[in-house]
Scaffold this active site. Structure first.
Site, PDB file in Angstrom:
ATOM      1  N   GLY A  85       0.823  -1.215   0.000  1.00  0.00           N
ATOM      2  CA  GLY A  85       0.000   0.000   0.000  1.00  0.00           C
ATOM      3  C   GLY A  85       0.849   1.253   0.000  1.00  0.00           C
ATOM      4  N   ARG A  88       4.022   6.089   1.737  1.00  0.00           N
ATOM      5  CA  ARG A  88       4.529   7.466   1.765  1.00  0.00           C
ATOM      6  C   ARG A  88       3.982   8.247   0.577  1.00  0.00           C
ATOM      7  NH1 ARG A  88      10.232   6.543  -1.203  1.00  0.00           N
ATOM      8  NH2 ARG A  88       9.498   4.693  -2.225  1.00  0.00           N
ATOM      9  N   LYS A 108       4.093  12.579  -2.761  1.00  0.00           N
ATOM     10  CA  LYS A 108       4.971  11.531  -2.218  1.00  0.00           C
ATOM     11  C   LYS A 108       5.823  12.145  -1.117  1.00  0.00           C
ATOM     12  CE  LYS A 108       7.229   8.080  -4.523  1.00  0.00           C
ATOM     13  NZ  LYS A 108       8.051   7.527  -5.626  1.00  0.00           N
ATOM     14  N   ARG A 171       3.484  13.727  -7.987  1.00  0.00           N
ATOM     15  CA  ARG A 171       3.525  12.837  -9.152  1.00  0.00           C
ATOM     16  C   ARG A 171       2.182  12.839  -9.861  1.00  0.00           C
ATOM     17  NH1 ARG A 171       5.762   6.879  -8.176  1.00  0.00           N
ATOM     18  NH2 ARG A 171       3.903   6.550  -6.927  1.00  0.00           N
ATOM     19  N   ARG A 178      -1.679  -0.837  -9.985  1.00  0.00           N
ATOM     20  CA  ARG A 178      -0.506  -1.675 -10.284  1.00  0.00           C
ATOM     21  C   ARG A 178      -0.927  -3.134 -10.376  1.00  0.00           C
ATOM     22  NH1 ARG A 178       3.269   1.488  -6.877  1.00  0.00           N
ATOM     23  NH2 ARG A 178       2.118   3.381  -6.479  1.00  0.00           N
ATOM     24  N   ASP A 247       4.518  -4.530  -7.505  1.00  0.00           N
ATOM     25  CA  ASP A 247       3.876  -3.286  -7.035  1.00  0.00           C
ATOM     26  C   ASP A 247       4.448  -2.069  -7.752  1.00  0.00           C
ATOM     27  OD1 ASP A 247       6.136  -4.191  -5.383  1.00  0.00           O
ATOM     28  OD2 ASP A 247       5.945  -2.244  -4.415  1.00  0.00           O
ATOM     29  N   ASN A 248       5.501  -2.262  -8.536  1.00  0.00           N
ATOM     30  CA  ASN A 248       6.079  -1.157  -9.299  1.00  0.00           C
ATOM     31  C   ASN A 248       5.824  -1.319 -10.792  1.00  0.00           C
ATOM     32  OD1 ASN A 248       7.051   0.007  -6.958  1.00  0.00           O
ATOM     33  ND2 ASN A 248       9.062  -0.946  -7.111  1.00  0.00           N
TER      34      ASN A 248
HETATM   35  P1  AMP Z   1       8.820   1.291  -3.141  1.00  0.00           P
HETATM   36  O1  AMP Z   1      10.217   1.164  -2.703  1.00  0.00           O
HETATM   37  O2  AMP Z   1       8.454   2.700  -3.503  1.00  0.00           O
HETATM   38  O3  AMP Z   1       8.413   0.349  -4.215  1.00  0.00           O
HETATM   39  O4  AMP Z   1       7.940   0.986  -1.851  1.00  0.00           O
HETATM   40  C1  AMP Z   1       7.692  -0.305  -1.328  1.00  0.00           C
HETATM   41  C2  AMP Z   1       6.749  -0.198  -0.127  1.00  0.00           C
HETATM   42  O5  AMP Z   1       7.389   0.482   0.962  1.00  0.00           O
HETATM   43  C3  AMP Z   1       5.500   0.598  -0.410  1.00  0.00           C
HETATM   44  O6  AMP Z   1       4.436   0.024   0.300  1.00  0.00           O
HETATM   45  C4  AMP Z   1       5.842   1.962   0.110  1.00  0.00           C
HETATM   46  O7  AMP Z   1       4.703   2.719   0.406  1.00  0.00           O
HETATM   47  C5  AMP Z   1       6.650   1.628   1.349  1.00  0.00           C
HETATM   48  N1  AMP Z   1       7.568   2.729   1.716  1.00  0.00           N
HETATM   49  C6  AMP Z   1       8.673   3.113   1.034  1.00  0.00           C
HETATM   50  N2  AMP Z   1       9.259   4.167   1.645  1.00  0.00           N
HETATM   51  C7  AMP Z   1       8.500   4.482   2.718  1.00  0.00           C
HETATM   52  C8  AMP Z   1       8.575   5.488   3.735  1.00  0.00           C
HETATM   53  N3  AMP Z   1       9.539   6.400   3.778  1.00  0.00           N
HETATM   54  N4  AMP Z   1       7.601   5.497   4.672  1.00  0.00           N
HETATM   55  C9  AMP Z   1       6.611   4.597   4.645  1.00  0.00           C
HETATM   56  N5  AMP Z   1       6.491   3.619   3.734  1.00  0.00           N
HETATM   57  C10 AMP Z   1       7.412   3.556   2.766  1.00  0.00           C
HETATM   58 MG    MG Z   2       6.759   1.296  -5.251  1.00  0.00          MG
END
Ligand code: AMP
Ligand code: MG
Length: 493
Positions: A85, A88, A108, A171, A178, A247-248
Protein backbone atom coordinates in the site's frame (compact mmCIF):
# COMPACT_ATOMS: atom_id res chain seq x y z
CA UNK A 1 -8.32 25.72 -8.37
CA UNK A 2 -7.92 22.00 -9.24
CA UNK A 3 -10.84 20.68 -11.32
CA UNK A 4 -11.00 17.47 -9.31
CA UNK A 5 -13.18 14.60 -10.45
CA UNK A 6 -12.27 11.73 -8.16
CA UNK A 7 -13.19 8.23 -9.26
CA UNK A 8 -10.90 6.03 -7.16
CA UNK A 9 -12.36 7.48 -3.97
CA UNK A 10 -15.75 6.19 -5.18
CA UNK A 11 -14.55 2.59 -5.12
CA UNK A 12 -15.47 0.62 -1.97
CA UNK A 13 -13.69 1.40 1.28
CA UNK A 14 -11.46 -1.63 1.18
CA UNK A 15 -9.63 -0.18 -1.86
CA UNK A 16 -8.08 2.69 0.07
CA UNK A 17 -7.65 4.48 3.35
CA UNK A 18 -8.63 8.09 3.83
CA UNK A 19 -5.64 10.07 5.12
CA UNK A 20 -4.60 13.72 5.28
CA UNK A 21 -1.14 15.05 4.50
CA UNK A 22 0.71 16.17 7.59
CA UNK A 23 1.84 19.80 7.42
CA UNK A 24 5.56 20.54 7.36
CA UNK A 25 7.25 23.47 9.09
CA UNK A 26 9.10 25.25 6.31
CA UNK A 27 7.95 24.44 2.78
CA UNK A 28 10.08 25.98 0.03
CA UNK A 29 9.32 25.44 -3.64
CA UNK A 30 12.11 23.70 -5.54
CA UNK A 31 10.36 23.34 -8.87
CA UNK A 32 6.93 23.70 -10.40
CA UNK A 33 6.15 22.21 -13.79
CA UNK A 34 4.14 25.02 -15.32
CA UNK A 35 3.60 23.33 -18.70
CA UNK A 36 2.22 20.19 -17.07
CA UNK A 37 0.00 22.23 -14.75
CA UNK A 38 -1.48 23.95 -17.80
CA UNK A 39 -2.05 20.61 -19.45
CA UNK A 40 -3.97 19.56 -16.32
CA UNK A 41 -5.97 22.82 -16.33
CA UNK A 42 -4.78 23.66 -12.80
CA UNK A 43 -5.53 27.24 -11.96
CA UNK A 44 -2.30 28.22 -10.18
CA UNK A 45 -0.17 31.34 -10.30
CA UNK A 46 3.40 30.23 -11.08
CA UNK A 47 4.73 33.42 -9.47
CA UNK A 48 3.06 32.76 -6.13
CA UNK A 49 5.77 30.38 -4.96
CA UNK A 50 4.69 30.48 -1.31
CA UNK A 51 1.25 29.25 -2.19
CA UNK A 52 2.64 26.60 -4.56
CA UNK A 53 5.01 25.42 -1.82
CA UNK A 54 2.13 25.20 0.67
CA UNK A 55 -0.05 23.23 -1.74
CA UNK A 56 2.62 20.83 -2.95
CA UNK A 57 3.94 20.21 0.55
CA UNK A 58 0.46 19.14 1.61
CA UNK A 59 0.05 22.08 4.02
CA UNK A 60 -2.89 23.51 2.10
CA UNK A 61 -5.39 21.07 0.64
CA UNK A 62 -6.88 22.25 -2.68
CA UNK A 63 -10.70 22.27 -2.50
CA UNK A 64 -12.21 19.08 -3.84
CA UNK A 65 -9.25 16.89 -2.87
CA UNK A 66 -10.23 13.58 -1.27
CA UNK A 67 -6.86 12.43 -0.01
CA UNK A 68 -6.35 8.70 0.26
CA UNK A 69 -3.70 6.00 0.35
CA UNK A 70 -4.22 3.13 -2.08
CA UNK A 71 -4.15 -0.48 -0.92
CA UNK A 72 -1.89 -2.88 -2.81
CA UNK A 73 0.23 -5.97 -2.37
CA UNK A 74 3.19 -7.16 -4.38
CA UNK A 75 6.01 -9.55 -5.09
CA UNK A 76 9.22 -7.95 -3.90
CA UNK A 77 12.24 -9.70 -5.41
CA UNK A 78 10.02 -12.72 -5.99
CA UNK A 79 8.55 -12.88 -2.46
CA UNK A 80 4.89 -12.14 -2.00
CA UNK A 81 3.92 -9.45 0.53
CA UNK A 82 0.13 -9.45 0.94
CA UNK A 83 -0.01 -5.87 2.18
CA UNK A 84 2.14 -2.98 1.00
CA UNK A 85 0.00 0.00 0.00
CA UNK A 86 0.88 3.68 -0.24
CA UNK A 87 3.15 4.09 2.76
CA UNK A 88 4.53 7.47 1.76
CA UNK A 89 2.17 8.56 -0.97
CA UNK A 90 -1.19 10.28 -0.75
CA UNK A 91 -3.51 10.58 -3.73
CA UNK A 92 -5.12 14.03 -3.68
CA UNK A 93 -7.52 13.21 -6.46
CA UNK A 94 -7.93 13.11 -10.22
CA UNK A 95 -8.32 15.73 -12.92
CA UNK A 96 -9.09 15.26 -16.61
CA UNK A 97 -6.34 16.83 -18.71
CA UNK A 98 -6.78 18.92 -21.87
CA UNK A 99 -6.52 15.78 -24.00
CA UNK A 100 -9.33 14.17 -22.02
CA UNK A 101 -7.08 11.76 -20.09
CA UNK A 102 -7.87 11.29 -16.42
CA UNK A 103 -4.75 11.84 -14.29
CA UNK A 104 -3.93 11.15 -10.65
CA UNK A 105 -2.27 13.88 -8.62
CA UNK A 106 -0.32 12.33 -5.80
CA UNK A 107 1.97 13.68 -3.10
CA UNK A 108 4.97 11.53 -2.22
CA UNK A 109 6.51 12.12 1.19
CA UNK A 110 3.59 14.06 2.71
CA UNK A 111 3.44 12.04 5.91
CA UNK A 112 2.48 8.64 7.30
CA UNK A 113 -0.52 6.61 6.16
CA UNK A 114 -2.16 3.49 7.58
CA UNK A 115 0.12 1.56 5.21
CA UNK A 116 3.37 3.10 6.46
CA UNK A 117 4.14 0.39 9.02
CA UNK A 118 7.78 1.00 9.91
CA UNK A 119 8.39 3.86 7.44
CA UNK A 120 8.02 7.54 8.25
CA UNK A 121 5.93 8.44 5.19
CA UNK A 122 8.52 11.01 4.24
CA UNK A 123 10.90 11.43 1.30
CA UNK A 124 14.48 12.67 1.16
CA UNK A 125 15.60 15.43 -1.17
CA UNK A 126 17.88 13.17 -3.25
CA UNK A 127 15.25 10.64 -4.37
CA UNK A 128 12.77 13.48 -5.01
CA UNK A 129 15.17 15.21 -7.39
CA UNK A 130 16.03 11.90 -9.04
CA UNK A 131 12.36 11.12 -9.65
CA UNK A 132 11.77 14.63 -10.99
CA UNK A 133 14.66 14.34 -13.43
CA UNK A 134 13.91 10.82 -14.67
CA UNK A 135 10.18 11.51 -15.07
CA UNK A 136 10.73 14.59 -17.19
CA UNK A 137 13.57 13.01 -19.15
CA UNK A 138 11.25 10.14 -20.07
CA UNK A 139 8.57 12.58 -21.16
CA UNK A 140 11.05 14.33 -23.46
CA UNK A 141 12.35 11.01 -24.77
CA UNK A 142 8.78 9.97 -25.56
CA UNK A 143 8.73 6.96 -23.25
CA UNK A 144 5.56 6.41 -21.19
CA UNK A 145 6.16 7.33 -17.56
CA UNK A 146 4.60 9.11 -14.63
CA UNK A 147 5.26 12.86 -14.60
CA UNK A 148 6.68 15.41 -12.19
CA UNK A 149 4.41 18.31 -11.28
CA UNK A 150 6.32 19.80 -8.36
CA UNK A 151 9.08 19.36 -5.79
CA UNK A 152 9.13 21.15 -2.44
CA UNK A 153 11.63 21.21 0.41
CA UNK A 154 9.83 20.42 3.65
CA UNK A 155 12.18 22.40 5.87
CA UNK A 156 12.44 19.33 8.07
CA UNK A 157 15.08 16.64 8.18
CA UNK A 158 14.29 13.01 7.48
CA UNK A 159 16.35 10.32 9.13
CA UNK A 160 17.95 7.77 6.86
CA UNK A 161 21.52 6.64 7.67
CA UNK A 162 21.93 10.23 8.78
CA UNK A 163 19.63 13.24 8.82
CA UNK A 164 19.03 14.56 5.29
CA UNK A 165 16.78 17.34 3.99
CA UNK A 166 13.18 16.23 3.55
CA UNK A 167 11.15 16.97 0.43
CA UNK A 168 7.75 16.27 -1.10
CA UNK A 169 7.29 15.20 -4.71
CA UNK A 170 4.08 15.63 -6.68
CA UNK A 171 3.53 12.84 -9.15
CA UNK A 172 1.05 12.72 -11.99
CA UNK A 173 0.02 9.36 -13.44
CA UNK A 174 -2.59 7.97 -15.82
CA UNK A 175 -3.40 5.98 -12.69
CA UNK A 176 -1.55 4.37 -9.82
CA UNK A 177 -3.22 0.97 -10.27
CA UNK A 178 -0.51 -1.67 -10.28
CA UNK A 179 -0.25 -5.42 -10.79
CA UNK A 180 0.04 -5.42 -6.99
CA UNK A 181 -3.39 -3.79 -6.65
CA UNK A 182 -4.97 -6.88 -8.20
CA UNK A 183 -2.77 -9.10 -6.05
CA UNK A 184 -4.02 -7.39 -2.90
CA UNK A 185 -7.55 -8.60 -3.57
CA UNK A 186 -6.50 -11.98 -4.98
CA UNK A 187 -4.64 -12.67 -1.73
CA UNK A 188 -7.90 -11.99 0.12
CA UNK A 189 -9.90 -14.12 -2.33
CA UNK A 190 -12.06 -11.07 -2.92
CA UNK A 191 -13.46 -11.91 -6.37
CA UNK A 192 -15.91 -9.07 -6.27
CA UNK A 193 -13.14 -6.51 -5.77
CA UNK A 194 -11.07 -8.03 -8.60
CA UNK A 195 -14.00 -7.69 -10.95
CA UNK A 196 -14.67 -4.11 -9.80
CA UNK A 197 -11.01 -3.19 -10.25
CA UNK A 198 -10.85 -4.85 -13.69
CA UNK A 199 -13.98 -2.95 -14.77
CA UNK A 200 -12.49 0.25 -13.34
CA UNK A 201 -9.24 -0.03 -15.30
CA UNK A 202 -11.03 -1.03 -18.51
CA UNK A 203 -13.26 2.05 -18.15
CA UNK A 204 -10.37 4.31 -17.29
CA UNK A 205 -7.55 3.07 -19.51
CA UNK A 206 -8.90 0.77 -22.19
CA UNK A 207 -12.58 1.58 -22.87
CA UNK A 208 -12.27 0.08 -26.37
CA UNK A 209 -12.00 -3.36 -24.75
CA UNK A 210 -15.63 -3.23 -23.63
CA UNK A 211 -16.56 -4.24 -27.18
CA UNK A 212 -14.40 -7.36 -27.04
CA UNK A 213 -16.14 -10.74 -26.66
CA UNK A 214 -13.86 -11.44 -23.66
CA UNK A 215 -12.99 -8.04 -22.14
CA UNK A 216 -10.97 -9.40 -19.17
CA UNK A 217 -8.82 -11.57 -21.41
CA UNK A 218 -8.38 -8.59 -23.70
CA UNK A 219 -7.35 -6.53 -20.67
CA UNK A 220 -4.66 -9.04 -19.73
CA UNK A 221 -3.47 -9.06 -23.35
CA UNK A 222 -3.40 -5.26 -23.51
CA UNK A 223 -1.44 -4.83 -20.27
CA UNK A 224 0.96 -7.53 -21.43
CA UNK A 225 1.45 -5.79 -24.80
CA UNK A 226 1.97 -2.38 -23.18
CA UNK A 227 4.58 -3.72 -20.80
CA UNK A 228 6.39 -5.65 -23.55
CA UNK A 229 6.53 -2.45 -25.62
CA UNK A 230 7.62 -0.36 -22.64
CA UNK A 231 10.45 -2.65 -21.64
CA UNK A 232 11.72 -2.71 -25.24
CA UNK A 233 11.84 1.10 -25.05
CA UNK A 234 13.79 0.91 -21.77
CA UNK A 235 16.34 -1.41 -23.34
CA UNK A 236 16.66 0.85 -26.36
CA UNK A 237 17.96 3.70 -24.18
CA UNK A 238 20.00 1.59 -21.76
CA UNK A 239 17.60 1.97 -18.84
CA UNK A 240 17.64 -0.34 -15.84
CA UNK A 241 14.60 0.11 -13.61
CA UNK A 242 16.19 -1.63 -10.66
CA UNK A 243 13.06 -2.68 -8.71
CA UNK A 244 10.63 -4.35 -11.09
CA UNK A 245 8.53 -5.69 -8.23
CA UNK A 246 4.89 -6.30 -9.13
CA UNK A 247 3.88 -3.29 -7.04
CA UNK A 248 6.08 -1.16 -9.30
CA UNK A 249 4.41 -2.23 -12.55
CA UNK A 250 1.46 -0.18 -13.71
CA UNK A 251 -1.67 -1.37 -15.48
CA UNK A 252 -1.55 1.78 -17.66
CA UNK A 253 1.84 0.88 -19.17
CA UNK A 254 3.65 3.88 -17.66
CA UNK A 255 7.09 3.52 -16.10
CA UNK A 256 6.81 4.17 -12.36
CA UNK A 257 8.86 4.32 -9.15
CA UNK A 258 12.36 5.41 -10.05
CA UNK A 259 14.16 4.31 -6.89
CA UNK A 260 17.57 2.84 -7.62
CA UNK A 261 17.13 3.07 -11.39
CA UNK A 262 20.14 3.86 -13.57
CA UNK A 263 21.33 4.13 -17.15
CA UNK A 264 24.05 2.04 -18.73
CA UNK A 265 27.32 3.82 -19.28
CA UNK A 266 29.39 1.07 -20.93
CA UNK A 267 27.24 -1.66 -22.39
CA UNK A 268 26.92 -4.80 -20.29
CA UNK A 269 23.77 -6.90 -20.69
CA UNK A 270 23.99 -8.24 -17.13
CA UNK A 271 24.55 -4.84 -15.55
CA UNK A 272 22.99 -4.21 -12.14
CA UNK A 273 23.32 -0.96 -10.17
CA UNK A 274 20.94 -1.43 -7.26
CA UNK A 275 22.65 -2.24 -3.98
CA UNK A 276 19.73 -4.41 -2.88
CA UNK A 277 19.59 -6.49 -6.08
CA UNK A 278 22.27 -8.95 -5.00
CA UNK A 279 21.19 -11.78 -7.31
CA UNK A 280 20.94 -9.52 -10.34
CA UNK A 281 17.25 -10.38 -10.69
CA UNK A 282 16.58 -7.00 -12.30
CA UNK A 283 19.70 -6.79 -14.49
CA UNK A 284 19.40 -4.90 -17.81
CA UNK A 285 18.78 -7.96 -20.00
CA UNK A 286 16.57 -9.72 -17.43
CA UNK A 287 13.92 -7.02 -17.65
CA UNK A 288 11.75 -8.58 -20.39
CA UNK A 289 11.78 -11.94 -18.58
CA UNK A 290 10.76 -10.22 -15.35
CA UNK A 291 8.06 -8.28 -17.18
CA UNK A 292 6.60 -11.56 -18.36
CA UNK A 293 6.87 -13.01 -14.85
CA UNK A 294 4.96 -10.04 -13.47
CA UNK A 295 2.27 -10.42 -16.13
CA UNK A 296 1.95 -14.07 -15.07
CA UNK A 297 1.19 -12.81 -11.54
CA UNK A 298 -1.49 -10.51 -12.97
CA UNK A 299 -2.89 -13.42 -14.99
CA UNK A 300 -3.25 -15.49 -11.80
CA UNK A 301 -5.37 -12.74 -10.28
CA UNK A 302 -7.61 -12.55 -13.34
CA UNK A 303 -8.08 -16.33 -13.84
CA UNK A 304 -11.56 -16.47 -12.28
CA UNK A 305 -12.66 -13.73 -14.70
CA UNK A 306 -11.22 -15.47 -17.77
CA UNK A 307 -13.35 -18.61 -17.67
CA UNK A 308 -15.62 -20.44 -15.26
CA UNK A 309 -13.69 -23.60 -16.15
CA UNK A 310 -10.30 -23.29 -14.47
CA UNK A 311 -8.46 -25.36 -17.05
CA UNK A 312 -9.78 -23.20 -19.85
CA UNK A 313 -8.90 -20.05 -17.93
CA UNK A 314 -5.32 -21.24 -17.51
CA UNK A 315 -5.06 -22.11 -21.20
CA UNK A 316 -6.23 -18.60 -22.15
CA UNK A 317 -3.80 -16.94 -19.75
CA UNK A 318 -0.97 -19.07 -21.10
CA UNK A 319 -1.67 -17.89 -24.63
CA UNK A 320 -1.20 -14.31 -23.46
CA UNK A 321 1.98 -15.16 -21.57
CA UNK A 322 3.36 -16.90 -24.62
CA UNK A 323 2.73 -13.79 -26.68
CA UNK A 324 4.72 -11.58 -24.31
CA UNK A 325 8.08 -12.83 -25.53
CA UNK A 326 7.15 -12.46 -29.20
CA UNK A 327 5.68 -9.01 -28.69
CA UNK A 328 8.73 -7.87 -26.75
CA UNK A 329 11.02 -9.27 -29.44
CA UNK A 330 9.18 -7.49 -32.24
CA UNK A 331 9.31 -4.15 -30.39
CA UNK A 332 12.95 -4.73 -29.50
CA UNK A 333 14.11 -5.44 -33.04
CA UNK A 334 11.99 -2.56 -34.37
CA UNK A 335 13.60 -0.18 -31.87
CA UNK A 336 17.13 -1.34 -32.66
CA UNK A 337 16.49 -1.25 -36.42
CA UNK A 338 15.59 2.40 -36.02
CA UNK A 339 18.67 2.94 -33.87
CA UNK A 340 20.74 1.69 -36.82
CA UNK A 341 18.81 3.76 -39.34
CA UNK A 342 17.11 0.78 -40.98
CA UNK A 343 13.66 1.17 -42.47
CA UNK A 344 13.32 -2.18 -44.22
CA UNK A 345 13.02 -5.46 -42.35
CA UNK A 346 15.62 -8.07 -43.24
CA UNK A 347 16.09 -11.39 -41.51
CA UNK A 348 19.77 -10.75 -40.80
CA UNK A 349 19.03 -7.56 -38.85
CA UNK A 350 18.83 -9.18 -35.43
CA UNK A 351 22.25 -10.69 -35.97
CA UNK A 352 23.65 -7.35 -37.10
CA UNK A 353 22.33 -5.72 -33.92
CA UNK A 354 23.50 -8.58 -31.72
CA UNK A 355 27.01 -8.52 -33.19
CA UNK A 356 27.24 -4.80 -32.55
CA UNK A 357 26.11 -5.27 -28.96
CA UNK A 358 28.60 -8.09 -28.45
CA UNK A 359 31.40 -5.92 -29.79
CA UNK A 360 30.25 -3.06 -27.57
CA UNK A 361 30.28 -5.35 -24.57
CA UNK A 362 33.76 -6.66 -25.31
CA UNK A 363 35.01 -3.17 -25.99
CA UNK A 364 33.23 -1.61 -23.00
CA UNK A 365 31.65 0.89 -25.37
CA UNK A 366 29.43 3.60 -23.95
CA UNK A 367 25.88 2.65 -24.95
CA UNK A 368 24.50 6.12 -25.65
CA UNK A 369 27.63 7.55 -27.27
CA UNK A 370 28.06 4.58 -29.59
CA UNK A 371 24.61 4.96 -31.13
CA UNK A 372 24.92 8.72 -31.36
CA UNK A 373 28.35 8.37 -33.03
CA UNK A 374 26.84 5.93 -35.50
CA UNK A 375 24.20 8.59 -36.14
CA UNK A 376 26.88 11.14 -36.97
CA UNK A 377 28.52 8.57 -39.17
CA UNK A 378 25.31 7.98 -41.14
CA UNK A 379 25.05 11.73 -41.63
CA UNK A 380 28.64 12.20 -42.80
CA UNK A 381 29.33 12.69 -46.51
CA UNK A 382 30.80 9.71 -48.36
CA UNK A 383 34.32 11.13 -48.52
CA UNK A 384 34.38 11.93 -44.83
CA UNK A 385 33.18 8.53 -43.81
CA UNK A 386 36.42 6.74 -43.16
CA UNK A 387 37.79 9.67 -41.21
CA UNK A 388 34.66 10.12 -39.18
CA UNK A 389 34.56 6.43 -38.45
CA UNK A 390 37.98 6.49 -37.00
CA UNK A 391 37.23 9.52 -34.90
CA UNK A 392 34.00 7.96 -33.72
CA UNK A 393 35.35 4.68 -32.55
CA UNK A 394 38.50 5.58 -30.75
CA UNK A 395 39.07 4.34 -27.24
CA UNK A 396 36.08 4.74 -24.96
CA UNK A 397 33.46 4.05 -27.60
CA UNK A 398 34.34 0.92 -29.46
CA UNK A 399 37.81 -0.40 -30.18
CA UNK A 400 38.83 0.13 -33.77
CA UNK A 401 39.40 -3.60 -34.47
CA UNK A 402 35.77 -4.29 -33.63
CA UNK A 403 34.43 -1.36 -35.59
CA UNK A 404 36.50 -2.34 -38.59
CA UNK A 405 34.67 -5.65 -38.87
CA UNK A 406 31.20 -4.45 -38.11
CA UNK A 407 30.95 -1.09 -39.88
CA UNK A 408 31.23 -2.42 -43.46
CA UNK A 409 28.37 -4.87 -42.77
CA UNK A 410 26.21 -2.04 -41.51
CA UNK A 411 27.10 0.16 -44.51
CA UNK A 412 26.26 -2.65 -46.90
CA UNK A 413 22.92 -3.06 -45.16
CA UNK A 414 22.18 0.68 -45.38
CA UNK A 415 22.86 0.61 -49.11
CA UNK A 416 19.93 -1.79 -49.51
CA UNK A 417 17.52 0.84 -48.13
CA UNK A 418 15.52 2.80 -50.74
CA UNK A 419 17.35 5.83 -52.09
CA UNK A 420 15.08 8.38 -50.43
CA UNK A 421 15.38 6.75 -47.00
CA UNK A 422 17.05 9.20 -44.61
CA UNK A 423 18.89 6.96 -42.17
CA UNK A 424 20.59 9.81 -40.31
CA UNK A 425 17.31 11.63 -39.54
CA UNK A 426 15.70 8.44 -38.36
CA UNK A 427 18.69 7.71 -36.12
CA UNK A 428 18.75 11.23 -34.75
CA UNK A 429 15.13 10.90 -33.69
CA UNK A 430 15.70 7.75 -31.64
CA UNK A 431 19.31 7.83 -30.41
CA UNK A 432 19.42 10.44 -27.65
CA UNK A 433 22.46 12.67 -27.36
CA UNK A 434 21.60 13.40 -23.76
CA UNK A 435 20.23 11.00 -21.16
CA UNK A 436 20.03 11.50 -17.37
CA UNK A 437 23.44 10.00 -16.75
CA UNK A 438 23.94 8.55 -13.27
CA UNK A 439 26.92 10.73 -12.42
CA UNK A 440 25.06 13.86 -13.49
CA UNK A 441 22.15 13.02 -11.20
CA UNK A 442 24.59 12.41 -8.36
CA UNK A 443 26.21 15.81 -9.00
CA UNK A 444 22.82 17.50 -8.99
CA UNK A 445 21.88 15.86 -5.69
CA UNK A 446 25.21 16.70 -4.05
CA UNK A 447 24.90 20.35 -5.05
CA UNK A 448 21.27 20.51 -3.92
CA UNK A 449 22.21 19.12 -0.50
CA UNK A 450 24.53 22.13 -0.24
CA UNK A 451 21.68 24.43 -1.22
CA UNK A 452 22.68 24.91 -4.87
CA UNK A 453 19.82 24.06 -7.25
CA UNK A 454 21.43 25.49 -10.39
CA UNK A 455 22.83 22.13 -11.56
CA UNK A 456 19.33 20.63 -11.18
CA UNK A 457 17.82 23.38 -13.33
CA UNK A 458 20.52 23.05 -15.95
CA UNK A 459 20.27 19.28 -16.19
CA UNK A 460 16.52 19.61 -16.69
CA UNK A 461 17.15 22.09 -19.50
CA UNK A 462 19.66 19.76 -21.14
CA UNK A 463 17.20 16.85 -20.92
CA UNK A 464 14.29 18.82 -22.36
CA UNK A 465 15.54 18.18 -25.90
CA UNK A 466 17.44 14.92 -25.69
CA UNK A 467 17.70 14.32 -29.43
CA UNK A 468 18.93 17.80 -30.38
CA UNK A 469 22.51 18.85 -31.04
CA UNK A 470 22.87 21.86 -28.79
CA UNK A 471 26.48 22.89 -28.29
CA UNK A 472 25.78 24.61 -24.97
CA UNK A 473 24.87 21.25 -23.45
CA UNK A 474 27.76 19.23 -24.92
CA UNK A 475 29.17 18.42 -21.49
CA UNK A 476 25.99 16.44 -20.70
CA UNK A 477 26.71 14.00 -23.53
CA UNK A 478 29.96 12.87 -22.08
CA UNK A 479 30.45 9.52 -20.43
CA UNK A 480 31.67 9.70 -16.83
CA UNK A 481 35.37 9.67 -16.12
CA UNK A 482 36.40 6.59 -14.20
CA UNK A 483 36.31 8.44 -10.87
CA UNK A 484 32.86 9.89 -11.68
CA UNK A 485 31.30 6.52 -12.44
CA UNK A 486 28.31 5.53 -10.33
CA UNK A 487 28.69 1.85 -9.46
CA UNK A 488 25.94 1.36 -6.92
CA UNK A 489 22.52 2.96 -6.49
CA UNK A 490 20.26 2.95 -3.45
CA UNK A 491 16.50 2.88 -2.97
CA UNK A 492 16.88 5.93 -0.77
CA UNK A 493 13.24 5.96 0.34
P1 AMP B 1 8.82 1.29 -3.14
O1 AMP B 1 10.22 1.16 -2.70
O2 AMP B 1 8.45 2.70 -3.50
O3 AMP B 1 8.41 0.35 -4.22
O4 AMP B 1 7.94 0.99 -1.85
C1 AMP B 1 7.69 -0.31 -1.33
C2 AMP B 1 6.75 -0.20 -0.13
O5 AMP B 1 7.39 0.48 0.96
C3 AMP B 1 5.50 0.60 -0.41
O6 AMP B 1 4.44 0.02 0.30
C4 AMP B 1 5.84 1.96 0.11
O7 AMP B 1 4.70 2.72 0.41
C5 AMP B 1 6.65 1.63 1.35
N1 AMP B 1 7.57 2.73 1.72
C6 AMP B 1 8.67 3.11 1.03
N2 AMP B 1 9.26 4.17 1.64
C7 AMP B 1 8.50 4.48 2.72
C8 AMP B 1 8.58 5.49 3.74
N3 AMP B 1 9.54 6.40 3.78
N4 AMP B 1 7.60 5.50 4.67
C9 AMP B 1 6.61 4.60 4.64
N5 AMP B 1 6.49 3.62 3.73
C10 AMP B 1 7.41 3.56 2.77
MG1 MG C 1 6.76 1.30 -5.25
Amino acid sequence: MFPFDNSYARLPERFHASVYPEAVSGPVLIKFNEALAKNLSLDLDPKDTNRLAAIFAGNVLPPGAEPLAMAYAGHQFGNFVPQLGDGRAILLGEVVDVEGVRRDIQLKGAGPTPFSRRGDGRAALGPVLREYIISEAFAALGIPATRALAAVLSGEPVYREQPVPGAVFTRVAASHVRVGTFQYFAAREDQEAIRLLADYVIDRHYPDLKQEPEPYLALLQRVSDRQAALIARWLSIGFIHGVMNTDNMTISGESIDFGPCAFLDEYDPMKVFSSIDRQGRYAYRNQPGIGQWNIARLAECLLPLLDADEEKAVAKANEVLKSFGETFQSHWIAAFRRKLGLGLEETGDAELVQDLLTAMHEGKADFTLTFRRLTDLAAAEEGQKALAAEAAFTEGFMPWEKAEQWLPRWRARLVREPERHDAASLMRSVNPAIIPRNHRIEQVIRAAMEGDLKPFERLLEALAEPYADRAEFDEYREAPLDEQKVRLTFCGT
